[in-house]
Design a protein around this motif. Structure first.
Motif, PDB file in Angstrom:
ATOM      1  N   GLY A  42       0.778  -1.231   0.000  1.00 19.93           N
ATOM      2  CA  GLY A  42       0.000   0.000   0.000  1.00 19.93           C
ATOM      3  C   GLY A  42       0.809   1.279   0.000  1.00 19.93           C
ATOM      4  O   GLY A  42       0.246   2.366   0.134  1.00 19.93           O
ATOM      5  N   TYR A  43       2.120   1.188  -0.154  1.00 23.04           N
ATOM      6  CA  TYR A  43       2.980   2.380  -0.208  1.00 23.04           C
ATOM      7  C   TYR A  43       3.358   2.629  -1.653  1.00 23.04           C
ATOM      8  O   TYR A  43       4.122   1.874  -2.233  1.00 23.04           O
ATOM      9  N   LYS A  44       2.827   3.688  -2.229  1.00 21.68           N
ATOM     10  CA  LYS A  44       3.123   4.005  -3.629  1.00 21.68           C
ATOM     11  C   LYS A  44       4.188   5.099  -3.659  1.00 21.68           C
ATOM     12  O   LYS A  44       3.876   6.277  -3.619  1.00 21.68           O
ATOM     13  N   LEU A  45       5.423   4.668  -3.703  1.00 22.94           N
ATOM     14  CA  LEU A  45       6.535   5.608  -3.739  1.00 22.94           C
ATOM     15  C   LEU A  45       6.978   5.826  -5.173  1.00 22.94           C
ATOM     16  O   LEU A  45       7.111   4.864  -5.932  1.00 22.94           O
ATOM     17  N   SER A  46       7.205   7.055  -5.510  1.00 24.51           N
ATOM     18  CA  SER A  46       7.716   7.375  -6.839  1.00 24.51           C
ATOM     19  C   SER A  46       9.224   7.160  -6.837  1.00 24.51           C
ATOM     20  O   SER A  46       9.853   7.121  -5.764  1.00 24.51           O
ATOM     21  N   PRO A  47       9.823   7.049  -8.016  1.00 21.07           N
ATOM     22  CA  PRO A  47      11.288   6.969  -8.073  1.00 21.07           C
ATOM     23  C   PRO A  47      11.945   8.169  -7.387  1.00 21.07           C
ATOM     24  O   PRO A  47      12.994   8.030  -6.762  1.00 21.07           O
ATOM     25  N   GLY A  48      11.300   9.319  -7.480  1.00 23.26           N
ATOM     26  CA  GLY A  48      11.835  10.535  -6.858  1.00 23.26           C
ATOM     27  C   GLY A  48      11.825  10.493  -5.340  1.00 23.26           C
ATOM     28  O   GLY A  48      12.469  11.299  -4.687  1.00 23.26           O
ATOM     29  N   THR A  49      11.082   9.553  -4.776  1.00 22.75           N
ATOM     30  CA  THR A  49      11.069   9.345  -3.328  1.00 22.75           C
ATOM     31  C   THR A  49      11.946   8.164  -2.941  1.00 22.75           C
ATOM     32  O   THR A  49      12.737   8.237  -2.006  1.00 22.75           O
ATOM     33  N   LEU A  50      11.815   7.064  -3.682  1.00 22.39           N
ATOM     34  CA  LEU A  50      12.540   5.842  -3.305  1.00 22.39           C
ATOM     35  C   LEU A  50      14.046   5.963  -3.501  1.00 22.39           C
ATOM     36  O   LEU A  50      14.810   5.572  -2.624  1.00 22.39           O
ATOM     37  N   TYR A  51      14.474   6.490  -4.641  1.00 19.27           N
ATOM     38  CA  TYR A  51      15.921   6.510  -4.893  1.00 19.27           C
ATOM     39  C   TYR A  51      16.680   7.401  -3.906  1.00 19.27           C
ATOM     40  O   TYR A  51      17.736   6.994  -3.415  1.00 19.27           O
ATOM     41  N   PRO A  52      16.158   8.564  -3.545  1.00 18.06           N
ATOM     42  CA  PRO A  52      16.840   9.320  -2.479  1.00 18.06           C
ATOM     43  C   PRO A  52      16.868   8.567  -1.149  1.00 18.06           C
ATOM     44  O   PRO A  52      17.838   8.657  -0.394  1.00 18.06           O
TER      45      PRO A  52
END
Length: 109
Positions: A42-52
């Motif tokens: 249920g956690y929809k992380l964007s690449p802009g959130t996950l990669y950092p």
């Protein structure tokens, strides 16, 4: 009640980091697979959130990354470090303690 998705993400950020370390302790991980795994929960992380987040865990010494090539394409693969394993172990103790307290009222009902 959190006002935005970002507010919710901030609330769960530590849990997400522990979840990433948990998976890295089991096997090498990479960004897209972790985004899919977190989406299952249920956690929809964007690449802009996950990669950092991954880069931050690496900067703190919890993960170490390498570039791995498969033909023409490549991906950054993350592995847990000894420091990361110790942090995960300590984190599990704290989570168990805190969640025990959060749910103890339900046990008494």
């Amino acid at each position: 009640m959190p006002r935005t998705a970002s507010d919710v993400r901030d609330l769960y950020a530590g849990l997400i980091r522990l979840h990433v370390l948990h998976h890295a302790a089991r096997e090498p991980i990479y960004g897209l697979a972790m985004m899919e795994e977190l989406t299952r929960h249920g956690y929809k992380l964007s690449p802009g959130t996950l990669y950092p987040l991954l880069h931050g865990l690496e900067k703190k010494g919890y993960l170490k990354s390498t570039m791995e090539r498969d033909g023409r394409s490549g991906r950054r693969v993350y592995r847990i470090t000894a420091v990361g394993r110790r942090a995960l172990s300590a984190g599990k103790v704290k989570v168990r303690e805190l969640f025990g307290e959060l749910f103890e009222d339900q046990e008494h009902n």
